[in-house]
Write a protein that holds these residues in place. Structure first.
Motif, PDB file in Angstrom:
ATOM      1  N   LEU A 193     -31.494  11.636 -18.312  1.00  0.00           N
ATOM      2  CA  LEU A 193     -31.490  10.391 -17.546  1.00  0.00           C
ATOM      3  C   LEU A 193     -30.873   9.223 -18.317  1.00  0.00           C
ATOM      4  O   LEU A 193     -30.345   8.292 -17.709  1.00  0.00           O
ATOM      5  N   VAL A 194     -30.901   9.282 -19.642  1.00  0.00           N
ATOM      6  CA  VAL A 194     -30.392   8.168 -20.455  1.00  0.00           C
ATOM      7  C   VAL A 194     -28.911   7.889 -20.185  1.00  0.00           C
ATOM      8  O   VAL A 194     -28.551   6.759 -19.846  1.00  0.00           O
ATOM      9  N   PRO A 195     -28.010   8.874 -20.325  1.00  0.00           N
ATOM     10  CA  PRO A 195     -26.599   8.555 -20.062  1.00  0.00           C
ATOM     11  C   PRO A 195     -26.337   8.156 -18.606  1.00  0.00           C
ATOM     12  O   PRO A 195     -25.465   7.312 -18.339  1.00  0.00           O
ATOM     13  N   LEU A 196     -27.079   8.729 -17.672  1.00  0.00           N
ATOM     14  CA  LEU A 196     -26.907   8.354 -16.265  1.00  0.00           C
ATOM     15  C   LEU A 196     -27.315   6.900 -16.032  1.00  0.00           C
ATOM     16  O   LEU A 196     -26.660   6.182 -15.268  1.00  0.00           O
ATOM     17  N   ALA A 197     -28.375   6.461 -16.691  1.00  0.00           N
ATOM     18  CA  ALA A 197     -28.806   5.064 -16.562  1.00  0.00           C
ATOM     19  C   ALA A 197     -27.750   4.125 -17.134  1.00  0.00           C
ATOM     20  O   ALA A 197     -27.440   3.084 -16.531  1.00  0.00           O
ATOM     21  N   VAL A 198     -27.149   4.502 -18.251  1.00  0.00           N
ATOM     22  CA  VAL A 198     -26.098   3.678 -18.860  1.00  0.00           C
ATOM     23  C   VAL A 198     -24.878   3.618 -17.937  1.00  0.00           C
ATOM     24  O   VAL A 198     -24.295   2.548 -17.731  1.00  0.00           O
ATOM     25  N   VAL A 199     -24.498   4.745 -17.350  1.00  0.00           N
ATOM     26  CA  VAL A 199     -23.365   4.785 -16.418  1.00  0.00           C
ATOM     27  C   VAL A 199     -23.645   3.884 -15.218  1.00  0.00           C
ATOM     28  O   VAL A 199     -22.769   3.119 -14.780  1.00  0.00           O
ATOM     29  N   CYS A 200     -24.850   3.936 -14.675  1.00  0.00           N
ATOM     30  CA  CYS A 200     -25.205   3.107 -13.516  1.00  0.00           C
ATOM     31  C   CYS A 200     -25.155   1.624 -13.854  1.00  0.00           C
ATOM     32  O   CYS A 200     -24.630   0.819 -13.067  1.00  0.00           O
ATOM     33  N   MET A 201     -25.683   1.252 -15.007  1.00  0.00           N
ATOM     34  CA  MET A 201     -25.659  -0.157 -15.399  1.00  0.00           C
ATOM     35  C   MET A 201     -24.224  -0.640 -15.598  1.00  0.00           C
ATOM     36  O   MET A 201     -23.853  -1.723 -15.130  1.00  0.00           O
ATOM     37  N   LEU A 202     -23.417   0.167 -16.260  1.00  0.00           N
ATOM     38  CA  LEU A 202     -22.022  -0.210 -16.501  1.00  0.00           C
ATOM     39  C   LEU A 202     -21.243  -0.322 -15.190  1.00  0.00           C
ATOM     40  O   LEU A 202     -20.499  -1.292 -14.971  1.00  0.00           O
ATOM     41  N   ALA A 203     -21.423   0.638 -14.286  1.00  0.00           N
ATOM     42  CA  ALA A 203     -20.732   0.602 -12.993  1.00  0.00           C
ATOM     43  C   ALA A 203     -21.119  -0.638 -12.210  1.00  0.00           C
ATOM     44  O   ALA A 203     -20.267  -1.295 -11.594  1.00  0.00           O
ATOM     45  N   ASN A 204     -22.402  -1.001 -12.219  1.00  0.00           N
ATOM     46  CA  ASN A 204     -22.831  -2.179 -11.466  1.00  0.00           C
ATOM     47  C   ASN A 204     -22.281  -3.460 -12.073  1.00  0.00           C
ATOM     48  O   ASN A 204     -21.858  -4.361 -11.349  1.00  0.00           O
ATOM     49  N   VAL A 205     -22.245  -3.554 -13.393  1.00  0.00           N
ATOM     50  CA  VAL A 205     -21.669  -4.739 -14.037  1.00  0.00           C
ATOM     51  C   VAL A 205     -20.194  -4.864 -13.662  1.00  0.00           C
ATOM     52  O   VAL A 205     -19.715  -5.951 -13.328  1.00  0.00           O
ATOM     53  N   LEU A 206     -19.468  -3.746 -13.687  1.00  0.00           N
ATOM     54  CA  LEU A 206     -18.053  -3.782 -13.327  1.00  0.00           C
ATOM     55  C   LEU A 206     -17.850  -4.150 -11.853  1.00  0.00           C
ATOM     56  O   LEU A 206     -16.885  -4.838 -11.516  1.00  0.00           O
ATOM     57  N   LEU A 207     -18.756  -3.714 -10.976  1.00  0.00           N
ATOM     58  CA  LEU A 207     -18.672  -4.104  -9.563  1.00  0.00           C
ATOM     59  C   LEU A 207     -18.830  -5.615  -9.389  1.00  0.00           C
ATOM     60  O   LEU A 207     -18.280  -6.197  -8.458  1.00  0.00           O
ATOM     61  N   LEU A 208     -19.582  -6.237 -10.270  1.00  0.00           N
ATOM     62  CA  LEU A 208     -19.777  -7.684 -10.203  1.00  0.00           C
ATOM     63  C   LEU A 208     -18.573  -8.454 -10.726  1.00  0.00           C
ATOM     64  O   LEU A 208     -18.466  -9.662 -10.521  1.00  0.00           O
ATOM     65  N   LEU A 209     -17.658  -7.761 -11.410  1.00  0.00           N
ATOM     66  CA  LEU A 209     -16.484  -8.396 -12.005  1.00  0.00           C
ATOM     67  C   LEU A 209     -15.199  -7.732 -11.529  1.00  0.00           C
ATOM     68  O   LEU A 209     -14.518  -7.048 -12.296  1.00  0.00           O
ATOM     69  N   PRO A 210     -14.838  -7.901 -10.246  1.00  0.00           N
ATOM     70  CA  PRO A 210     -13.623  -7.243  -9.747  1.00  0.00           C
ATOM     71  C   PRO A 210     -12.407  -7.627 -10.585  1.00  0.00           C
ATOM     72  O   PRO A 210     -12.182  -8.806 -10.842  1.00  0.00           O
ATOM     73  N   GLY A 211     -11.665  -6.627 -11.012  1.00  0.00           N
ATOM     74  CA  GLY A 211     -10.497  -6.880 -11.853  1.00  0.00           C
ATOM     75  C   GLY A 211     -10.855  -7.476 -13.200  1.00  0.00           C
ATOM     76  O   GLY A 211     -10.018  -8.091 -13.854  1.00  0.00           O
ATOM     77  N   LEU A 212     -12.097  -7.319 -13.611  1.00  0.00           N
ATOM     78  CA  LEU A 212     -12.630  -7.882 -14.855  1.00  0.00           C
ATOM     79  C   LEU A 212     -12.474  -9.400 -14.922  1.00  0.00           C
ATOM     80  O   LEU A 212     -12.264  -9.974 -15.983  1.00  0.00           O
ATOM     81  N   GLN A 213     -12.597 -10.053 -13.770  1.00  0.00           N
ATOM     82  CA  GLN A 213     -12.490 -11.506 -13.701  1.00  0.00           C
ATOM     83  C   GLN A 213     -13.812 -12.086 -13.211  1.00  0.00           C
ATOM     84  O   GLN A 213     -14.269 -11.775 -12.113  1.00  0.00           O
ATOM     85  N   VAL A 214     -14.390 -12.945 -14.021  1.00  0.00           N
ATOM     86  CA  VAL A 214     -15.713 -13.485 -13.732  1.00  0.00           C
ATOM     87  C   VAL A 214     -15.691 -14.542 -12.625  1.00  0.00           C
ATOM     88  O   VAL A 214     -16.698 -14.772 -11.959  1.00  0.00           O
TER      89      VAL A 214
END
Length: 193
Positions: A14-35
C-alpha cells in the motif's frame, strides 16, 4: 506462514500506491505544472476534492503503518474498513473526473469561457475519451489539459481501486486472525505464544 505476515505484505504494497495517489492528485491540481490555474480556481472540480491526498494517500498510508506494527486487531479491522471506503471514494471521484473531462478555457457562442465542455455534450462526456482529435481543438488553456487529466485520473483511479482491493484483503486477513487465532494472538496481532 502466519496470517499477520500477510498483513505486513499488504501494508508494504500500500505504501507505493499511496505515494502514487498523492503525487497524481498534486499534479492534477497543477495543470501543465503551473500554479496560477489553481490560484485562479481553474482546476477540475474532482481534482480539488483532493481524494488522492487525504483518501488514497494519507489515510491508506497510515493503514500501511498500522499493518506493519503491533496494534489491536479490532483497531486494525476498523481502520482498514475506513481505508476501503476512502480508497473506494477516491476511485469513484477519479472515474467521475475522467468521464466529465477537464475544466478548461474553451470557445462558446459568446466567446472563450471557462467550463467543462466535454460534460455538456449530452452523452456524459464519454465520447471525448475516444476522440483524441477533440482534445487539442476544444480546450484552449491550459495547454494539454485533456491528456494531463486523462492520464492522471486514470492512474489515480487505477491505484485507488487496487488499494481498495488490498485493504479488503487486509480486512479478510484481520477477520481470519480473529476467527481462527492463527498466531495465538490475544488482542495484539503479532504476539506469539
Amino acid at each position: 506462514m502466519c496470517v499477520s505476515g500477510c498483513l505486513r505484505c499488504v501494508g508494504l504494497m500500500l505504501v507505493p500506491l499511496a505515494v502514487v495517489c498523492m503525487l497524481a492528485n498534486v499534479l492534477l491540481l497543477l495543470p501543465g505544472l503551473q500554479v496560477h490555474f489553481l490560484l485562479e480556481g481553474h482546476v477540475t472540480r474532482e481534482a480539488t476534492w483532493a481524494t488522492g491526498l487525504w483518501g488514497s494517500g494519507l489515510l491508506v498510508r497510515a493503514d500501511c503503518v498500522c499493518a506493519c506494527v503491533c496494534v489491536c486487531v479490532g483497531g486494525q479491522l476498523v481502520y482498514s474498513c475506513v481505508c476501503v471506503l476512502a480508497a473506494g471514494f477516491c476511485s469513484l471521484v477519479s472515474g467521475t473526473g475522467l468521464v466529465n473531462g477537464p475544466l478548461c478555457l474553451h470557445n462558446t457562442s459568446s466567446g472563450p469561457a471557462w467550463g467543462v465542455p466535454f460534460k455538456t455534450t449530452g452523452d456524459g462526456g464519454q465520447v471525448y475519451l475516444f476522440e483524441r482529435s477533440l482534445w487539442s481543438s476544444v480546450c484552449l488553456q491550459p495547454a494539454g489539459v485533456v491528456q494531463w487529466n486523462v492520464t492522471l485520473f486514470s492512474v489515480l483511479g487505477g491505484a485507488s481501486a487496487l488499494q481498495t482491493l488490498l485493504c479488503t484483503a487486509n480486512i479478510l486477513n484481520t477477520l481470519l486472525i480473529l476467527l481462527i487465532n492463527t498466531c495465538g494472538c490475544h488482542g495484539n496481532i503479532y504476539q506469539r505464544n
